[in-house]
Each structure stands twice: as C-alpha cells, then as structure tokens.
Design a protein around this motif. Structure first.
Motif, short mmCIF file in Angstrom:
data_model
loop_
_atom_site.label_atom_id
_atom_site.label_comp_id
_atom_site.label_asym_id
_atom_site.label_seq_id
_atom_site.Cartn_x
_atom_site.Cartn_y
_atom_site.Cartn_z
N ALA A 1 -41.60 9.93 -30.14
CA ALA A 1 -41.52 10.41 -28.76
C ALA A 1 -40.35 11.38 -28.60
CB ALA A 1 -41.37 9.24 -27.79
N CYS A 2 -39.24 11.07 -29.23
CA CYS A 2 -38.07 11.97 -29.16
C CYS A 2 -38.40 13.32 -29.79
CB CYS A 2 -36.87 11.34 -29.86
SG CYS A 2 -36.22 9.89 -29.02
N ALA A 3 -39.06 13.29 -30.94
CA ALA A 3 -39.42 14.54 -31.63
C ALA A 3 -40.39 15.37 -30.80
CB ALA A 3 -40.02 14.22 -33.00
N ALA A 4 -41.32 14.71 -30.14
CA ALA A 4 -42.31 15.43 -29.33
C ALA A 4 -41.68 16.10 -28.12
CB ALA A 4 -43.41 14.46 -28.89
N ARG A 5 -40.56 15.57 -27.64
CA ARG A 5 -39.91 16.11 -26.44
C ARG A 5 -38.68 16.95 -26.77
NH1 ARG A 5 -39.40 11.29 -22.20
NH2 ARG A 5 -37.87 12.77 -21.53
N ASP A 6 -38.51 17.35 -28.00
CA ASP A 6 -37.30 18.03 -28.45
C ASP A 6 -37.46 19.54 -28.44
OD1 ASP A 6 -34.95 18.82 -29.68
OD2 ASP A 6 -35.58 18.17 -31.67
N PRO A 7 -37.00 20.23 -27.38
CA PRO A 7 -37.18 21.68 -27.32
C PRO A 7 -36.31 22.45 -28.31
CG PRO A 7 -35.84 20.95 -25.48
CD PRO A 7 -36.31 19.71 -26.21
N LYS A 8 -35.24 21.84 -28.81
CA LYS A 8 -34.35 22.53 -29.73
C LYS A 8 -34.76 22.38 -31.19
CE LYS A 8 -30.29 22.09 -26.79
NZ LYS A 8 -28.92 21.56 -26.72
N GLY A 9 -35.70 21.50 -31.47
CA GLY A 9 -36.16 21.31 -32.84
C GLY A 9 -35.21 20.51 -33.71
N ARG B 1 -38.37 2.11 -20.80
CA ARG B 1 -39.24 1.99 -21.98
C ARG B 1 -40.18 3.17 -22.14
NH1 ARG B 1 -37.64 -2.48 -24.21
NH2 ARG B 1 -37.19 -4.27 -22.93
N GLY B 2 -40.43 3.49 -23.40
CA GLY B 2 -41.46 4.45 -23.73
C GLY B 2 -41.05 5.90 -23.78
N VAL C 1 -27.58 2.50 -19.64
CA VAL C 1 -29.02 2.69 -19.49
C VAL C 1 -29.54 3.13 -20.85
CG1 VAL C 1 -30.86 3.96 -18.32
CG2 VAL C 1 -28.76 3.35 -17.08
N TRP C 2 -30.40 2.33 -21.42
CA TRP C 2 -30.96 2.65 -22.74
C TRP C 2 -32.36 3.21 -22.55
CZ3 TRP C 2 -33.45 -1.15 -26.62
CH2 TRP C 2 -33.73 -0.48 -27.81
N ILE C 3 -32.57 4.41 -23.03
CA ILE C 3 -33.89 5.01 -23.03
C ILE C 3 -34.53 4.60 -24.36
CG2 ILE C 3 -35.24 7.12 -22.82
CD1 ILE C 3 -33.37 6.51 -20.40
N ASP C 4 -35.38 3.61 -24.31
CA ASP C 4 -35.99 3.03 -25.50
C ASP C 4 -37.22 3.85 -25.88
OD1 ASP C 4 -36.89 1.44 -27.54
OD2 ASP C 4 -37.40 -0.28 -26.28
N ALA C 5 -36.99 4.89 -26.65
CA ALA C 5 -38.07 5.80 -27.05
C ALA C 5 -38.16 5.83 -28.57
CB ALA C 5 -37.81 7.20 -26.52
N SER C 6 -39.36 5.90 -29.07
CA SER C 6 -39.57 5.97 -30.52
C SER C 6 -39.09 7.32 -31.05
CB SER C 6 -41.05 5.80 -30.84
OG SER C 6 -41.77 6.94 -30.40
N PRO C 7 -38.78 7.38 -32.33
CA PRO C 7 -38.43 8.68 -32.92
C PRO C 7 -39.54 9.71 -32.72
CG PRO C 7 -37.83 6.92 -34.42
CD PRO C 7 -38.61 6.29 -33.30
N GLY D 1 -32.38 10.13 -36.40
CA GLY D 1 -33.12 11.10 -37.21
C GLY D 1 -32.66 11.06 -38.65
N GLY D 2 -31.37 11.22 -38.85
CA GLY D 2 -30.80 11.15 -40.19
C GLY D 2 -29.69 10.12 -40.26
N ALA D 3 -29.00 9.95 -39.16
CA ALA D 3 -27.89 8.99 -39.08
C ALA D 3 -28.38 7.71 -38.41
CB ALA D 3 -26.75 9.60 -38.26
N PRO D 4 -27.77 6.58 -38.76
CA PRO D 4 -28.20 5.33 -38.14
C PRO D 4 -27.89 5.29 -36.64
CG PRO D 4 -26.32 4.96 -39.60
CD PRO D 4 -26.69 6.40 -39.72
#
Length: 93
Positions: free
Chosen positions: A35-43, A74-75, A27-33, A59-62
């Motif tokens: 969107a991931c950053a906005a939902r990242d509680p750990k920073g 999606r999303g 299952v691939w959660i196709d989210a933009s970087p 983020g830093g690694a491919p």
C-alpha cells in the motif's frame, strides 16, 4: 497544539519524544509495504526495492511497529474513525 508527521523507525526514538512531550498522541498508520509503494509519488519504495534506498524504514531498513499507539488507522486508506479519535485525544488534553 502542534501536530508533527514524523517517521521514527525505532520505538526508542518515539519513546524519547513521548517522555518529553506533555501531550503525546501516537497515531500509527498500519499500511502494508504494498500500500505504501502504491501511494508513493516520489518512487522511494521502488528505489528501496532496487537497492537504491536502503535507509527507507520498512523498505530496506527495519521498522519497529508501536506496541501501544493511542490510535491505529488501518489499511493505509482514509480512516475517519481514527482521525476522529486522534482529534478527540488532542482536544481533550
């Protein structure tokens, strides 16, 4: 049935698991970087952008997106259709 949430940044890692697991549903959660950053509680995404987490996939690694996942959500938000599709695949196996 076992469900595992895993981050495998490279296809080769996911392909190895697929070969070993009798029932494997990717299952691939196709989210933009963003969107991931906005939902990242750990920073972690903020740290990666500042150079402090270079190992973060996307983020830093491919990150290598899957070529043919069984389900795509999606999303980066709630995707009830994808959830139902994944559940059906797991139940049918």
């Amino acid at each position: 049935m076992v469900v595992v949430a895993a981050t495998a940044a490279r296809r080769v890692f996911r392909d190895r698991v697929r070969l070993r697991a009798p029932r494997f549903v990717e299952v691939w959660i196709d989210a933009s970087p963003e969107a991931c950053a906005a939902r990242d509680p750990k920073g972690l995404w903020a740290r990666a952008r500042a150079g402090g987490a270079p190992e973060l996939p996307g983020g830093g690694a491919p990150y290598e997106p899957p070529r043919a996942p069984e389900v795509v959500a999606r999303g980066g938000g709630e995707d009830r259709e994808a959830l139902a599709a994944a559940a059906a695949l797991l139940e049918d196996g």
